[in-house]
Design a protein around this motif. Sequence first.
Motif, short mmCIF file in Angstrom:
data_model
loop_
_atom_site.label_atom_id
_atom_site.label_comp_id
_atom_site.label_asym_id
_atom_site.label_seq_id
_atom_site.Cartn_x
_atom_site.Cartn_y
_atom_site.Cartn_z
N ARG A 241 0.82 -1.20 0.00
CA ARG A 241 0.00 0.00 0.00
C ARG A 241 0.86 1.25 0.00
O ARG A 241 0.34 2.36 0.12
CB ARG A 241 -0.97 -0.01 1.19
CG ARG A 241 -2.07 -1.05 1.03
CD ARG A 241 -3.11 -0.94 2.14
NE ARG A 241 -3.89 0.28 2.07
CZ ARG A 241 -4.99 0.43 1.34
NH1 ARG A 241 -5.44 -0.59 0.60
NH2 ARG A 241 -5.65 1.57 1.33
N LEU A 242 2.16 1.08 -0.16
CA LEU A 242 3.03 2.22 -0.43
C LEU A 242 2.87 2.69 -1.87
O LEU A 242 2.94 3.88 -2.15
CB LEU A 242 4.49 1.83 -0.17
CG LEU A 242 5.56 2.84 -0.61
CD1 LEU A 242 5.51 4.09 0.26
CD2 LEU A 242 6.95 2.21 -0.59
N LEU A 243 2.62 1.75 -2.79
CA LEU A 243 2.63 2.02 -4.22
C LEU A 243 1.19 2.16 -4.74
O LEU A 243 0.42 1.19 -4.73
CB LEU A 243 3.36 0.89 -4.95
CG LEU A 243 4.80 0.63 -4.48
CD1 LEU A 243 5.36 -0.63 -5.13
CD2 LEU A 243 5.69 1.84 -4.75
N TRP A 244 0.85 3.36 -5.20
CA TRP A 244 -0.49 3.68 -5.68
C TRP A 244 -0.43 4.06 -7.15
O TRP A 244 0.57 4.63 -7.61
CB TRP A 244 -1.09 4.84 -4.87
CG TRP A 244 -1.42 4.50 -3.45
CD1 TRP A 244 -0.56 4.08 -2.48
CD2 TRP A 244 -2.71 4.56 -2.84
NE1 TRP A 244 -1.22 3.87 -1.31
CE2 TRP A 244 -2.55 4.16 -1.49
CE3 TRP A 244 -3.97 4.92 -3.30
CZ2 TRP A 244 -3.62 4.11 -0.60
CZ3 TRP A 244 -5.05 4.87 -2.40
CH2 TRP A 244 -4.86 4.47 -1.07
N PHE A 245 -1.54 3.81 -7.88
CA PHE A 245 -1.56 4.02 -9.33
C PHE A 245 -2.88 4.66 -9.75
O PHE A 245 -3.95 4.34 -9.23
CB PHE A 245 -1.40 2.69 -10.07
CG PHE A 245 -0.13 1.96 -9.73
CD1 PHE A 245 1.00 2.13 -10.53
CD2 PHE A 245 -0.05 1.13 -8.63
CE1 PHE A 245 2.19 1.48 -10.22
CE2 PHE A 245 1.13 0.47 -8.31
CZ PHE A 245 2.24 0.65 -9.10
N ALA A 246 -2.79 5.57 -10.73
CA ALA A 246 -3.99 6.20 -11.30
C ALA A 246 -3.70 6.63 -12.72
O ALA A 246 -2.54 6.65 -13.17
CB ALA A 246 -4.45 7.39 -10.45
N LEU A 247 -4.75 6.98 -13.44
CA LEU A 247 -4.63 7.47 -14.81
C LEU A 247 -4.52 8.99 -14.83
O LEU A 247 -5.09 9.69 -13.99
CB LEU A 247 -5.86 7.05 -15.62
CG LEU A 247 -6.03 5.55 -15.86
CD1 LEU A 247 -7.38 5.28 -16.52
CD2 LEU A 247 -4.90 5.01 -16.73
N GLY A 248 -3.79 9.49 -15.83
CA GLY A 248 -3.67 10.93 -15.99
C GLY A 248 -5.01 11.60 -16.18
O GLY A 248 -5.19 12.77 -15.81
N ALA A 249 -5.98 10.88 -16.77
CA ALA A 249 -7.32 11.45 -16.98
C ALA A 249 -8.01 11.79 -15.67
O ALA A 249 -8.97 12.57 -15.65
CB ALA A 249 -8.18 10.48 -17.79
N ASP A 250 -7.54 11.20 -14.57
CA ASP A 250 -8.13 11.47 -13.26
C ASP A 250 -7.39 12.58 -12.52
O ASP A 250 -7.73 12.89 -11.37
CB ASP A 250 -8.14 10.19 -12.41
CG ASP A 250 -9.06 9.13 -13.00
OD1 ASP A 250 -10.17 9.49 -13.43
OD2 ASP A 250 -8.65 7.95 -13.06
N VAL A 251 -6.39 13.16 -13.14
CA VAL A 251 -5.66 14.29 -12.56
C VAL A 251 -5.86 15.46 -13.51
O VAL A 251 -5.07 15.72 -14.40
CB VAL A 251 -4.16 13.97 -12.39
CG1 VAL A 251 -3.44 15.13 -11.71
CG2 VAL A 251 -3.97 12.68 -11.60
N THR A 252 -6.96 16.17 -13.33
CA THR A 252 -7.33 17.20 -14.28
C THR A 252 -7.65 18.50 -13.57
O THR A 252 -8.41 18.51 -12.58
CB THR A 252 -8.51 16.74 -15.16
OG1 THR A 252 -8.92 17.81 -16.00
CG2 THR A 252 -9.67 16.26 -14.33
N VAL A 253 -7.09 19.58 -14.05
CA VAL A 253 -7.19 20.86 -13.35
C VAL A 253 -8.62 21.39 -13.34
O VAL A 253 -9.02 22.09 -12.42
CB VAL A 253 -6.24 21.89 -13.99
CG1 VAL A 253 -6.13 23.14 -13.13
CG2 VAL A 253 -4.85 21.29 -14.20
#
Length: 286
Positions: A241-253
Amino acid sequence: MFQDSLLHPRPAWLIAAFALIARHEMLSAFQLAARLDLPPVDVTAPLDALALEGLLLRLAPPPNLRGDPVPVAYALTRRGAELLGDATDAEPATIPSPRRSLFPLAHDLARNSFALVLERLHELGRLRLLRWETARTKIADVTHLAERGRPLRVPLVADGLAVVEVGGYATGLLLEQDQGTVPVERMCRKFRGYDAWWREGGPVRRFGLRSFRVITVTSTTTRLARLREAALVATENRGSRLLWFALGADVTVDDPGRLLAPVWQVAGHDDLHHPLFEQLMPRTVA
């Protein structure tokens, strides 16, 4: 304060935009518009005019390796930095070299989106952004592994470090901005390094933080799945649970709250999605 030239009058948001660019070195018109709560169409033409005036550097890169277009970015020129300094008494801004390679531009803009989202969440009161760093000297570390019976030095150089306060507790977020250009095998070794670094107390020693996550933001679901699989291999199938992953589409200004939604996966044996900070999610009343 300053003389009008190509724009009559200069846009009211000019100094705020210059301050954002100075803080992040370069930003796209979309990123600036989202942070300034303006339609992108109202921002692009003035930015281009300011570039013609010599106050901004217009960086137009070629498409990336997949052929996707990369947004034009804007950076301050020396004249633009001087204008900002005269208007705000700000510290001198970093001026990127006009000869710098444009190939990492998509990577740098994506990294900056993460910082802009955190800034916006801070303004909205969803968290407190205590620190944002990208300088290698301030965030890099090193660990050592044993590989084929020999010691192996593994540099741990991330793309950014955010320290945020959530629910009264400080948490470190070490960002790996993945554009799909680094071989999965190399990322697997880096994940091994992060796992060892965590176990030897690296976050406390380097940053004074006990709550810590290494977050990898990538471009496609296929790439994300491969990186999670590599993380499982790196942790000898234990998961982490140290290593987390997400898509760039979910990081949107333009939709900063999405970063806090259940869009994150950890290095584990299931495909569950988690909110990045459980404390910020509404609690269900039984």
